[in-house]
Write a protein that holds these residues in place. Structure first.
Motif, PDB file in Angstrom:
ATOM      1  N   LYS A  23      -4.230   9.830   7.897  1.00 50.59           N
ATOM      2  CA  LYS A  23      -3.483   8.594   8.065  1.00 50.59           C
ATOM      3  C   LYS A  23      -1.995   8.908   8.093  1.00 50.59           C
ATOM      4  CE  LYS A  23      -4.630   7.912   3.259  1.00 50.59           C
ATOM      5  NZ  LYS A  23      -5.725   8.815   3.203  1.00 50.59           N
ATOM      6  N   ASN A  43       1.794   6.688   8.313  1.00 51.96           N
ATOM      7  CA  ASN A  43       2.554   5.437   8.361  1.00 51.96           C
ATOM      8  C   ASN A  43       4.032   5.781   8.472  1.00 51.96           C
ATOM      9  OD1 ASN A  43       0.227   3.864   7.838  1.00 51.96           O
ATOM     10  ND2 ASN A  43       0.455   4.246   5.661  1.00 51.96           N
ATOM     11  N   ASN A  67       7.888   3.754   8.835  1.00 47.24           N
ATOM     12  CA  ASN A  67       8.568   2.459   8.762  1.00 47.24           C
ATOM     13  C   ASN A  67      10.069   2.644   8.937  1.00 47.24           C
ATOM     14  OD1 ASN A  67       6.164   0.948   7.768  1.00 47.24           O
ATOM     15  ND2 ASN A  67       6.426   2.346   6.048  1.00 47.24           N
ATOM     16  N   THR A 119       7.091  -0.779  12.293  1.00 46.23           N
ATOM     17  CA  THR A 119       6.096  -0.043  11.513  1.00 46.23           C
ATOM     18  C   THR A 119       5.067   0.526  12.474  1.00 46.23           C
ATOM     19  OG1 THR A 119       6.371  -1.472   9.606  1.00 46.23           O
ATOM     20  CG2 THR A 119       4.338  -0.207   9.714  1.00 46.23           C
ATOM     21  N   GLN A 163       1.388   2.854  12.473  1.00 46.81           N
ATOM     22  CA  GLN A 163       0.327   3.395  11.644  1.00 46.81           C
ATOM     23  C   GLN A 163      -0.730   4.042  12.519  1.00 46.81           C
ATOM     24  OE1 GLN A 163      -0.841  -0.292   9.772  1.00 46.81           O
ATOM     25  NE2 GLN A 163       0.289   0.229   7.922  1.00 46.81           N
ATOM     26  N   GLN A 170      -4.673   6.031  11.942  1.00 42.70           N
ATOM     27  CA  GLN A 170      -5.746   6.500  11.063  1.00 42.70           C
ATOM     28  C   GLN A 170      -6.841   7.111  11.913  1.00 42.70           C
ATOM     29  OE1 GLN A 170      -6.771   4.022   7.521  1.00 42.70           O
ATOM     30  NE2 GLN A 170      -5.804   2.427   8.755  1.00 42.70           N
TER      31      GLN A 170
END
Length: 181
Positions: A62, A64, A66, A84, A86, A88
Protein backbone atom coordinates in the motif's frame (compact mmCIF):
# COMPACT_ATOMS: atom_id res chain seq x y z
CA UNK A 1 -10.03 -32.57 1.43
CA UNK A 2 -13.15 -32.59 3.57
CA UNK A 3 -12.52 -32.05 7.29
CA UNK A 4 -14.60 -33.39 10.22
CA UNK A 5 -17.30 -30.70 10.18
CA UNK A 6 -17.91 -31.07 6.43
CA UNK A 7 -15.98 -27.91 5.51
CA UNK A 8 -13.60 -27.90 2.55
CA UNK A 9 -9.95 -27.25 3.35
CA UNK A 10 -6.92 -26.87 1.08
CA UNK A 11 -3.77 -28.26 2.69
CA UNK A 12 -1.30 -25.38 3.08
CA UNK A 13 -3.96 -22.67 2.75
CA UNK A 14 -4.47 -20.33 5.69
CA UNK A 15 -6.89 -17.39 5.41
CA UNK A 16 -4.92 -14.13 5.28
CA UNK A 17 -6.53 -12.80 8.47
CA UNK A 18 -5.38 -15.91 10.40
CA UNK A 19 -1.86 -16.40 9.06
CA UNK A 20 1.25 -14.72 10.39
CA UNK A 21 2.80 -12.07 8.23
CA UNK A 22 5.76 -9.76 8.11
CA UNK A 23 4.69 -6.15 7.73
CA UNK A 24 7.11 -3.33 6.93
CA UNK A 25 5.89 0.27 7.11
CA UNK A 26 7.67 3.49 6.25
CA UNK A 27 6.30 6.99 6.91
CA UNK A 28 7.52 10.44 5.97
CA UNK A 29 5.94 13.79 6.71
CA UNK A 30 6.98 17.40 6.16
CA UNK A 31 5.31 20.64 7.26
CA UNK A 32 6.59 23.91 5.85
CA UNK A 33 5.50 27.43 6.73
CA UNK A 34 6.48 28.87 3.35
CA UNK A 35 5.41 32.41 4.28
CA UNK A 36 3.48 34.10 7.09
CA UNK A 37 0.21 33.21 5.41
CA UNK A 38 1.14 30.06 3.42
CA UNK A 39 1.61 26.57 4.88
CA UNK A 40 2.32 23.35 2.99
CA UNK A 41 2.11 19.82 4.36
CA UNK A 42 3.23 16.65 2.57
CA UNK A 43 3.20 13.06 3.76
CA UNK A 44 3.76 9.57 2.40
CA UNK A 45 3.24 6.10 3.82
CA UNK A 46 4.37 2.82 2.29
CA UNK A 47 3.59 -0.64 3.60
CA UNK A 48 4.60 -4.10 2.42
CA UNK A 49 3.14 -7.39 3.68
CA UNK A 50 4.59 -10.88 3.25
CA UNK A 51 2.43 -13.82 4.38
CA UNK A 52 3.72 -17.13 5.73
CA UNK A 53 1.22 -19.45 4.00
CA UNK A 54 1.97 -21.80 1.13
CA UNK A 55 -1.27 -20.86 -0.62
CA UNK A 56 -3.67 -17.94 -0.38
CA UNK A 57 -2.50 -14.34 -0.07
CA UNK A 58 1.27 -14.18 -0.59
CA UNK A 59 2.03 -10.47 -0.52
CA UNK A 60 0.46 -7.06 -0.50
CA UNK A 61 1.47 -3.42 -0.59
CA UNK A 62 0.00 0.00 0.00
CA UNK A 63 1.14 3.53 -0.80
CA UNK A 64 -0.48 6.80 0.31
CA UNK A 65 0.77 10.25 -0.73
CA UNK A 66 -0.82 13.51 0.49
CA UNK A 67 -0.19 17.17 -0.28
CA UNK A 68 -2.08 20.03 1.44
CA UNK A 69 -1.65 23.78 1.15
CA UNK A 70 -3.44 26.59 3.01
CA UNK A 71 -3.24 30.31 2.26
CA UNK A 72 -4.68 32.81 4.75
CA UNK A 73 -5.49 35.86 2.64
CA UNK A 74 -6.52 37.75 5.81
CA UNK A 75 -6.55 37.13 9.55
CA UNK A 76 -10.05 35.66 9.32
CA UNK A 77 -10.19 34.11 5.85
CA UNK A 78 -8.32 31.30 4.11
CA UNK A 79 -8.34 28.99 1.09
CA UNK A 80 -6.88 25.51 0.86
CA UNK A 81 -6.23 22.75 -1.64
CA UNK A 82 -5.32 19.10 -1.29
CA UNK A 83 -4.37 16.06 -3.33
CA UNK A 84 -4.32 12.46 -2.07
CA UNK A 85 -3.17 9.41 -4.05
CA UNK A 86 -3.52 5.83 -2.82
CA UNK A 87 -2.47 2.48 -4.27
CA UNK A 88 -3.07 -1.00 -2.84
CA UNK A 89 -2.10 -4.39 -4.26
CA UNK A 90 -2.71 -7.98 -3.22
CA UNK A 91 -1.32 -11.17 -4.81
CA UNK A 92 -2.83 -14.61 -4.15
CA UNK A 93 -1.68 -18.09 -5.11
CA UNK A 94 -4.29 -20.84 -4.87
CA UNK A 95 -3.98 -24.59 -5.09
CA UNK A 96 -7.15 -26.49 -5.99
CA UNK A 97 -5.84 -29.92 -6.95
CA UNK A 98 -2.43 -31.40 -7.75
CA UNK A 99 -3.02 -30.45 -11.40
CA UNK A 100 -4.79 -27.08 -11.08
CA UNK A 101 -3.28 -23.89 -9.63
CA UNK A 102 -4.10 -20.26 -10.26
CA UNK A 103 -2.96 -16.77 -9.32
CA UNK A 104 -5.16 -13.82 -8.49
CA UNK A 105 -4.20 -10.14 -8.35
CA UNK A 106 -6.17 -7.17 -7.04
CA UNK A 107 -5.06 -3.55 -7.51
CA UNK A 108 -6.84 -0.43 -6.30
CA UNK A 109 -5.84 3.13 -7.28
CA UNK A 110 -7.57 6.21 -5.86
CA UNK A 111 -7.03 9.94 -6.30
CA UNK A 112 -8.79 12.75 -4.44
CA UNK A 113 -8.57 16.45 -5.21
CA UNK A 114 -10.14 19.23 -3.17
CA UNK A 115 -10.48 22.97 -2.78
CA UNK A 116 -11.85 24.75 0.25
CA UNK A 117 -12.33 28.13 1.86
CA UNK A 118 -13.18 29.49 5.29
CA UNK A 119 -14.54 32.88 6.28
CA UNK A 120 -14.84 34.00 9.93
CA UNK A 121 -16.53 36.91 11.66
CA UNK A 122 -19.13 37.59 8.98
CA UNK A 123 -22.29 39.58 9.87
CA UNK A 124 -20.72 41.45 12.76
CA UNK A 125 -18.68 38.50 14.02
CA UNK A 126 -21.66 36.14 14.44
CA UNK A 127 -21.39 34.01 11.28
CA UNK A 128 -18.69 31.57 10.09
CA UNK A 129 -18.79 29.83 6.70
CA UNK A 130 -16.76 26.87 5.37
CA UNK A 131 -16.85 25.48 1.80
CA UNK A 132 -15.27 22.28 0.49
CA UNK A 133 -15.36 20.93 -3.07
CA UNK A 134 -13.98 17.37 -3.47
CA UNK A 135 -13.52 15.06 -6.46
CA UNK A 136 -12.52 11.44 -5.90
CA UNK A 137 -11.81 8.72 -8.48
CA UNK A 138 -11.18 5.07 -7.59
CA UNK A 139 -10.22 2.28 -10.03
CA UNK A 140 -10.06 -1.40 -9.06
CA UNK A 141 -8.54 -4.09 -11.30
CA UNK A 142 -9.01 -7.82 -10.71
CA UNK A 143 -7.13 -10.52 -12.63
CA UNK A 144 -7.04 -14.34 -12.37
CA UNK A 145 -4.70 -16.62 -14.34
CA UNK A 146 -4.49 -20.41 -14.37
CA UNK A 147 -0.89 -21.54 -13.82
CA UNK A 148 -1.45 -25.27 -14.36
CA UNK A 149 -4.39 -27.48 -15.17
CA UNK A 150 -7.64 -26.39 -16.80
CA UNK A 151 -7.22 -23.93 -19.63
CA UNK A 152 -8.70 -20.47 -19.12
CA UNK A 153 -11.17 -21.00 -21.94
CA UNK A 154 -12.68 -23.99 -20.12
CA UNK A 155 -12.69 -22.61 -16.57
CA UNK A 156 -14.74 -19.46 -17.19
CA UNK A 157 -12.97 -17.77 -14.30
CA UNK A 158 -9.77 -16.29 -15.59
CA UNK A 159 -8.47 -13.23 -17.27
CA UNK A 160 -8.90 -9.60 -16.35
CA UNK A 161 -12.32 -8.33 -15.43
CA UNK A 162 -13.35 -4.85 -16.60
CA UNK A 163 -11.98 -2.10 -14.38
CA UNK A 164 -14.38 -1.10 -11.61
CA UNK A 165 -14.57 2.70 -11.59
CA UNK A 166 -16.13 4.85 -8.88
CA UNK A 167 -16.20 8.65 -9.00
CA UNK A 168 -17.58 11.11 -6.47
CA UNK A 169 -17.97 14.87 -6.59
CA UNK A 170 -19.09 16.53 -3.36
CA UNK A 171 -19.73 20.11 -2.30
CA UNK A 172 -20.03 20.73 1.44
CA UNK A 173 -21.17 24.05 2.84
CA UNK A 174 -21.05 24.52 6.59
CA UNK A 175 -22.13 27.57 8.53
CA UNK A 176 -22.21 28.51 12.17
CA UNK A 177 -24.07 31.36 13.84
CA UNK A 178 -23.23 32.60 17.34
CA UNK A 179 -26.24 33.32 19.55
CA UNK A 180 -26.03 35.86 22.37
CA UNK A 181 -27.29 34.95 25.83
Amino acid sequence: PIVGNGAYENTGFVAFFQTSRKEDQYKLGVSWQAADRLSIDASAKYGKDSYDSTYGVQKGSKLNVNLDATYAYSDKNSVNGYITMQNQKRDLYEYKTTTQWFTNNLTDDAQTFGLGAKQKDLMGGKWELTEDLTYSLDKTKYNTQVVAGTACANSGACGAFPTIRSALTALKLTGGYKLDK
